[in-house]
Design an enzyme around this catalytic site. Structure first.
Site, PDB file in Angstrom:
ATOM      1  N   HIS A  60     -12.165  69.181  80.514  1.00  0.00           N
ATOM      2  CA  HIS A  60     -12.843  68.450  81.577  1.00  0.00           C
ATOM      3  C   HIS A  60     -14.079  69.211  82.052  1.00  0.00           C
ATOM      4  O   HIS A  60     -14.262  70.392  81.749  1.00  0.00           O
ATOM      5  CB  HIS A  60     -11.894  68.240  82.762  1.00  0.00           C
ATOM      6  CG  HIS A  60     -11.426  69.528  83.374  1.00  0.00           C
ATOM      7  ND1 HIS A  60     -10.346  70.245  82.901  1.00  0.00           N
ATOM      8  CD2 HIS A  60     -11.909  70.259  84.428  1.00  0.00           C
ATOM      9  CE1 HIS A  60     -10.171  71.326  83.632  1.00  0.00           C
ATOM     10  NE2 HIS A  60     -11.108  71.360  84.566  1.00  0.00           N
ATOM     11  N   ARG A  96     -13.180  78.798  79.765  1.00  0.00           N
ATOM     12  CA  ARG A  96     -14.469  78.168  79.526  1.00  0.00           C
ATOM     13  C   ARG A  96     -14.665  77.984  78.023  1.00  0.00           C
ATOM     14  O   ARG A  96     -14.628  78.949  77.253  1.00  0.00           O
ATOM     15  CB  ARG A  96     -15.582  79.037  80.121  1.00  0.00           C
ATOM     16  CG  ARG A  96     -16.949  78.378  80.149  1.00  0.00           C
ATOM     17  CD  ARG A  96     -18.002  79.308  80.712  1.00  0.00           C
ATOM     18  NE  ARG A  96     -17.751  79.661  82.093  1.00  0.00           N
ATOM     19  CZ  ARG A  96     -17.641  80.905  82.534  1.00  0.00           C
ATOM     20  NH1 ARG A  96     -17.741  81.925  81.686  1.00  0.00           N
ATOM     21  NH2 ARG A  96     -17.416  81.151  83.804  1.00  0.00           N
ATOM     22  N   GLN A 125     -14.311  72.990  80.227  1.00  0.00           N
ATOM     23  CA  GLN A 125     -13.243  73.971  80.420  1.00  0.00           C
ATOM     24  C   GLN A 125     -11.880  73.309  80.331  1.00  0.00           C
ATOM     25  O   GLN A 125     -11.765  72.082  80.266  1.00  0.00           O
ATOM     26  CB  GLN A 125     -13.419  74.656  81.767  1.00  0.00           C
ATOM     27  CG  GLN A 125     -13.471  73.678  82.941  1.00  0.00           C
ATOM     28  CD  GLN A 125     -13.937  74.333  84.232  1.00  0.00           C
ATOM     29  OE1 GLN A 125     -13.203  74.357  85.221  1.00  0.00           O
ATOM     30  NE2 GLN A 125     -15.171  74.856  84.227  1.00  0.00           N
TER      31      GLN A 125
END
Length: 329
Positions: A177, A197, A99
């Site tokens: 990350h 996402r 995300q």
């Protein structure tokens, strides 16, 4: 009015990737299975904390701060009693989705004036070969990234970092990350719940449907620069009677220190002086102790507890053997 600190009770989140450690290890007592996150200090409408001690017990933290905006401090400019930060525990039994979060500027323009999200992770524990994803292992262009997200090959470009207890990572807005399976983390972040996402390993939700992705907006905000390996910050312990402290993170949004309290072998307690500039939040990540507000009732705290110290609070003395994260703005 004499201003005293108070304990908080968190809101819980049952995201599908969560585990049981927040109930098992931190005795949260929240009836959720799984219990993925607890929002320990939050005024966010998606999960506000509740006051658990003192004259405000039973009220939500946003209610208290709307009635007493002075508790935020002179440094915090808020007309609605909202905190600029949010503090969580995260238990990742499975990998979280890959995300990215937008900047404040992008969120203001595209998300109805919301805040973006920069965050810090403090690793509390790991199980197995736990790792995090922090950016890319090489610089990538937008079209290549889009295609890799669509065909499922994106993992070859992601930078994975092995982690251990005590590690610190700052994740600015725009950094792609993910928290990996087996990580137990304390997260300090801007007060935002905006997440784009990008990739979710093809997992279905609890109804058997694919979880929605936000690829276009993620590509708008993602930093595509690669090959920058995260390094642990230089950490220097400073000693005072009953306490050692070190700086973990200082950014434009918050400051985080780690405090080690040990008053077992001395006859003086560790002092904490509140300021008028900012509130402070003490998050107990190990051990236990007692906070003694000047002229007030003792506040026992245990691993996992969260203590809110309003700006202008009476001085505190801390007794016990514990590790705390001290967060302020």
């Amino acid at each position: 009015m004499k201003i005293e600190p108070f304990l908080l009770r968190p809101a819980g989140k049952d995201y599908l990737w969560g585990g049981n450690r927040l109930n098992d290890d931190f005795a949260k007592g929240i009836d959720m299975q799984p219990l993925a996150e607890t929002w320990e200090c939050s005024t966010h409408p998606d999960g506000p904390s509740t006051v658990a001690s003192g004259p405000f017990a039973g009220q939500s933290l946003p209610e208290v701060l709307r009635a007493h905006p002075e508790f935020l401090g002179s440094h915090i400019h808020s007309s609605d009693g909202q905190l600029p930060i949010l503090i969580k525990f995260i238990d990742a039994r499975q990998d979280l989705s890959v995300q990215v979060h937008p900047s404040d500027a992008y969120a203001r323009e595209h998300e109805n004036g919301q805040l973006g999200k920069s965050e810090m992770w403090y690793v509390l524990d790991t199980v197995g070969d736990a790792s995090l994803i922090c950016g890319f292992n090489r610089t990538i262009d937008r079209q290549t990234l889009r295609q890799s997200l669509l065909d499922g090959s994106v993992e070859r470009y992601l930078q994975k970092v092995r982690i251990q207890k005590g590690d610190v990572f700052f994740i600015p807005a725009g950094m792609v990350h993910a928290i990996g399976a087996g990580a137990l983390v304390a997260e300090i972040q801007e007060s935002s719940n905006l997440t784009y996402r990008m990739y979710d390993y093809g997992r279905p939700d609890k109804d058997g449907k694919p979880r929605p992705l936000h690829i276009d907006r993620a590509l708008d905000v993602a930093d595509l620069t690669g090959g920058i390996t995260p390094r642990q910050p230089l950490r220097v312990l400073r000693y005072a009677p009953g306490r050692a402290s070190e700086l973990l993170c200082r950014c434009r949004y918050f400051v985080v220190e780690r405090w080690v309290i040990n008053t077992e072998r001395i006859r003086a307690m560790a002092p904490l002086a509140a300021t008028d500039r900012s509130f402070q939040v003490l998050l107990c990540v190990d051990g236990c102790g007692v906070a003694f507000p000047e002229g007030g009732d003792a506040l026992p705290f245990f691993r996992g507890d969260c203590l809110f110290v309003p700006a202008g609070s009476v001085p505190l003395r801390l007794h016990g053997r514990a590790q705390l994260l001290n967060v302020f703005c």
